[in-house]
Design an enzyme around this catalytic site. Structure first.
Site, PDB file in Angstrom:
ATOM      1  N   TRP A 141      23.618  50.327  -6.821  1.00 21.85           N
ATOM      2  CA  TRP A 141      22.357  49.043  -8.358  1.00 21.85           C
ATOM      3  C   TRP A 141      22.309  49.827  -9.134  1.00 21.85           C
ATOM      4  O   TRP A 141      21.949  49.369 -10.179  1.00 21.85           O
ATOM      5  CB  TRP A 141      21.824  48.286  -6.637  1.00 21.85           C
ATOM      6  CG  TRP A 141      22.720  47.388  -6.126  1.00 21.85           C
ATOM      7  CD1 TRP A 141      22.191  47.326  -4.496  1.00 21.85           C
ATOM      8  CD2 TRP A 141      23.358  46.558  -6.556  1.00 21.85           C
ATOM      9  NE1 TRP A 141      23.133  46.412  -4.416  1.00 21.85           N
ATOM     10  CE2 TRP A 141      23.788  45.953  -5.243  1.00 21.85           C
ATOM     11  CE3 TRP A 141      23.310  45.905  -7.947  1.00 21.85           C
ATOM     12  CZ2 TRP A 141      24.780  44.792  -5.091  1.00 21.85           C
ATOM     13  CZ3 TRP A 141      25.411  44.513  -7.000  1.00 21.85           C
ATOM     14  CH2 TRP A 141      25.043  43.658  -6.382  1.00 21.85           C
ATOM     15  N   ASP A 181      13.433  47.420  -9.276  1.00 26.96           N
ATOM     16  CA  ASP A 181      14.918  46.455  -8.881  1.00 26.96           C
ATOM     17  C   ASP A 181      13.982  46.080  -6.871  1.00 26.96           C
ATOM     18  O   ASP A 181      13.976  47.494  -6.936  1.00 26.96           O
ATOM     19  CB  ASP A 181      15.726  46.668  -8.988  1.00 26.96           C
ATOM     20  CG  ASP A 181      17.322  45.744  -8.414  1.00 26.96           C
ATOM     21  OD1 ASP A 181      16.274  45.137  -7.893  1.00 26.96           O
ATOM     22  OD2 ASP A 181      18.090  46.319  -8.018  1.00 26.96           O
ATOM     23  N   LYS A 202      17.944  37.857  -0.552  1.00 26.56           N
ATOM     24  CA  LYS A 202      17.895  38.996  -0.091  1.00 26.56           C
ATOM     25  C   LYS A 202      16.488  39.187   1.647  1.00 26.56           C
ATOM     26  O   LYS A 202      17.004  39.025   2.557  1.00 26.56           O
ATOM     27  CB  LYS A 202      17.678  40.991  -0.175  1.00 26.56           C
ATOM     28  CG  LYS A 202      18.638  40.512  -1.359  1.00 26.56           C
ATOM     29  CD  LYS A 202      20.106  40.607  -0.905  1.00 26.56           C
ATOM     30  CE  LYS A 202      20.625  41.088  -2.043  1.00 26.56           C
ATOM     31  NZ  LYS A 202      21.027  42.388  -3.136  1.00 26.56           N
TER      32      LYS A 202
HETATM   33  C1  PLP Z   1      21.721  43.086  -4.268  1.00 25.12           C
HETATM   34  C2  PLP Z   1      21.115  42.999  -4.689  1.00 25.12           C
HETATM   35  C3  PLP Z   1      21.405  43.209  -6.087  1.00 25.12           C
HETATM   36  C4  PLP Z   1      22.295  42.315  -7.813  1.00 25.12           C
HETATM   37  O1  PLP Z   1      21.596  41.596  -7.251  1.00 25.12           O
HETATM   38  P1  PLP Z   1      22.501  40.329  -7.353  1.00 25.12           P
HETATM   39  O2  PLP Z   1      21.719  38.593  -7.358  1.00 25.12           O
HETATM   40  O3  PLP Z   1      24.102  39.662  -6.628  1.00 25.12           O
HETATM   41  O4  PLP Z   1      23.068  39.483  -9.406  1.00 25.12           O
HETATM   42  C5  PLP Z   1      21.288  44.320  -7.247  1.00 25.12           C
HETATM   43  N1  PLP Z   1      20.456  45.637  -6.555  1.00 25.12           N
HETATM   44  C6  PLP Z   1      19.893  45.408  -6.411  1.00 25.12           C
HETATM   45  C7  PLP Z   1      18.733  46.176  -5.169  1.00 25.12           C
HETATM   46  C8  PLP Z   1      20.574  44.622  -4.529  1.00 25.12           C
HETATM   47  O5  PLP Z   1      20.211  44.741  -3.434  1.00 25.12           O
END
Ligand code: PLP
Length: 357
Positions: free
Chosen positions: A99, A166, A190
């Site tokens: 990511w 993030d 998540k």
């Molecule tokens: C799942 C995830 C993403 C991507 O998220 P989307 O909402 O599918 O774009 C980005 N960063 C991390 C750390 C993730 O776990």
């Protein structure tokens, strides 16, 4: 048979969230209508949005001067939105996984992007410790929890430049000192709610420093100015996320969640370290994620990998196959996962070990 949901995302939600969402779909806030068919400008939905923002601030102890937004486009859109709004001359990134790499790729389209350190040399199985953040960077971007590799930055680091994170897969898993960050974002799917909402916690005064064109919908200011109601927000996802926030508050907030998460992860890592069939994918215990626990079957027993997955699924265990890019296994132990599910997985690992050895 009871299912034990270890999916990485979308992933387990509290039963409370699911039940309240069903109620809202049938009869939203006593309107006699479904949340699916009510105006986002109705007083009932405006109250949902305001309460979700308020609970975000309360549960994470967000200081004054920050806004909470619920946008669309996933965390992946934030990879571009962050540099579009904030990268003036130079940005610094820590590369700790798939990511992070995607975020870095997007930043490069907007200006000089310095990768201060990377753990790519070892398939991202550790967190880089020694790195220098350029003092003239507009911001420093980190991914606190690396959902795929299974590492996690579990403390709020000090940064000489504005810090951006993030937190898609560890938001609300522990107390966060939000004042150390200027922006925190993530997909809701998540640890918070269903897919469809992207949360952004943003310090209001960091904007307005870049000259380039920012499309209206990609401009944080657009959404801050309108209380995250510039256009139709993801109403159902926000409603559902609000239920999770209420559940979290009822269950002692983020400090209590952290305690439970440490306990659950501790039980599972202990078994991985003890069991002769398995090895943790992240060698250094300090770097191990409390949310996504990655492990592999030892070389000598590799031919039993599929049999283990089959055996686990016969016991109601769902979602432990590792990410397609790394293989092995990944058990995600988000807030809503009960300790009982971890105990069932541990028993399955012990029983399987007896079958094989
Ligand atoms: C799942 C995830 C993403 C991507 O998220 P989307 O909402 O599918 O774009 C980005 N960063 C991390 C750390 C993730 O776990």
């Amino acid at each position: 048979m009871k299912k034990h949901n270890f999916y990485a995302g979308p992933s387990i939600l509290p039963q409370y969230t699911i039940e309240k969402t069903i109620e809202g779909i049938q009869n939203f806030a006593g309107t006699g209508l479904s949340i699916l068919e009510v105006s986002h400008r109705s007083k009932e939905f405006v109250a949902v949005m305001e309460e979700a923002q308020q609970l975000f601030k309360e549960l994470l102890d967000i200081p004054d001067g920050y806004s909470v937004l619920f946008l669309q486009g996933g965390a992946s859109t934030q990879f571009a939105m962050v540099p579009n709004n904030l990268l003036n001359k130079k940005a610094a990134y820590l590369d700790t996984g798939a990511w992070s790499s995607k975020a870095i790729k997007e930043a490069k389209g907007f200006g000089e992007t310095v990768v201060v350190a990377s753990s790519k040399d070892k398939a991202y199985n550790y967190l880089p410790k020694d790195f220098d953040i350029p003092a003239d960077a507009d911001y420093f971007h980190i991914t606190t929890n690396n959902t795929i590799a299974g590492t996690e930055i579990k403390t709020d680091i000090d940064s000489p430049v504005p810090l951006i994170a993030d937190m898609s897969s560890d938001i609300f898993s522990r107390p966060v000192d939000v004042s150390k960050y200027v922006l925190i974002y993530g997909g809701a799917q998540k640890n918070l709610g269903p897919a469809g909402a992207t949360f952004v916690i943003i310090k209001d005064d960091i904007l307005g420093k870049v000259d380039r064109h920012i499309p209206t919908m990609l401009n944080y200011k657009t959404h801050i100015d309108k209380g995250s109601m510039f256009n139709t927000p993801p109403v159902l996802a926000v409603f559902s996320a609000l239920q999770t926030l209420k559940w979290l508050k009822e269950n002692g907030g983020v400090a209590a969640a952290q305690k439970r998460n440490i306990e659950k992860a501790g039980i599972l890592y202990h078994e991985i370290d003890r069991n002769k069939l398995f090895t943790a994918a992240v060698p250094n215990p300090e770097d191990r994620s409390l949310m996504n626990i990655t492990f592999v079957m030892n070389e000598a027993y590799k031919e039993h990998e599929q049999a283990f997955l089959d055996y686990a699924s016969q016991h109601g265990i769902v979602g432990i196959k590792g990410h397609r890019s790394v293989g092995g296994f990944r058990a995600s132990t988000y807030n809503a996962l009960p300790k009982e599910s971890v105990e069932v997985l541990v028993t399955v690992m012990q029983d399987f070990e007896k079958k094989v050895l």
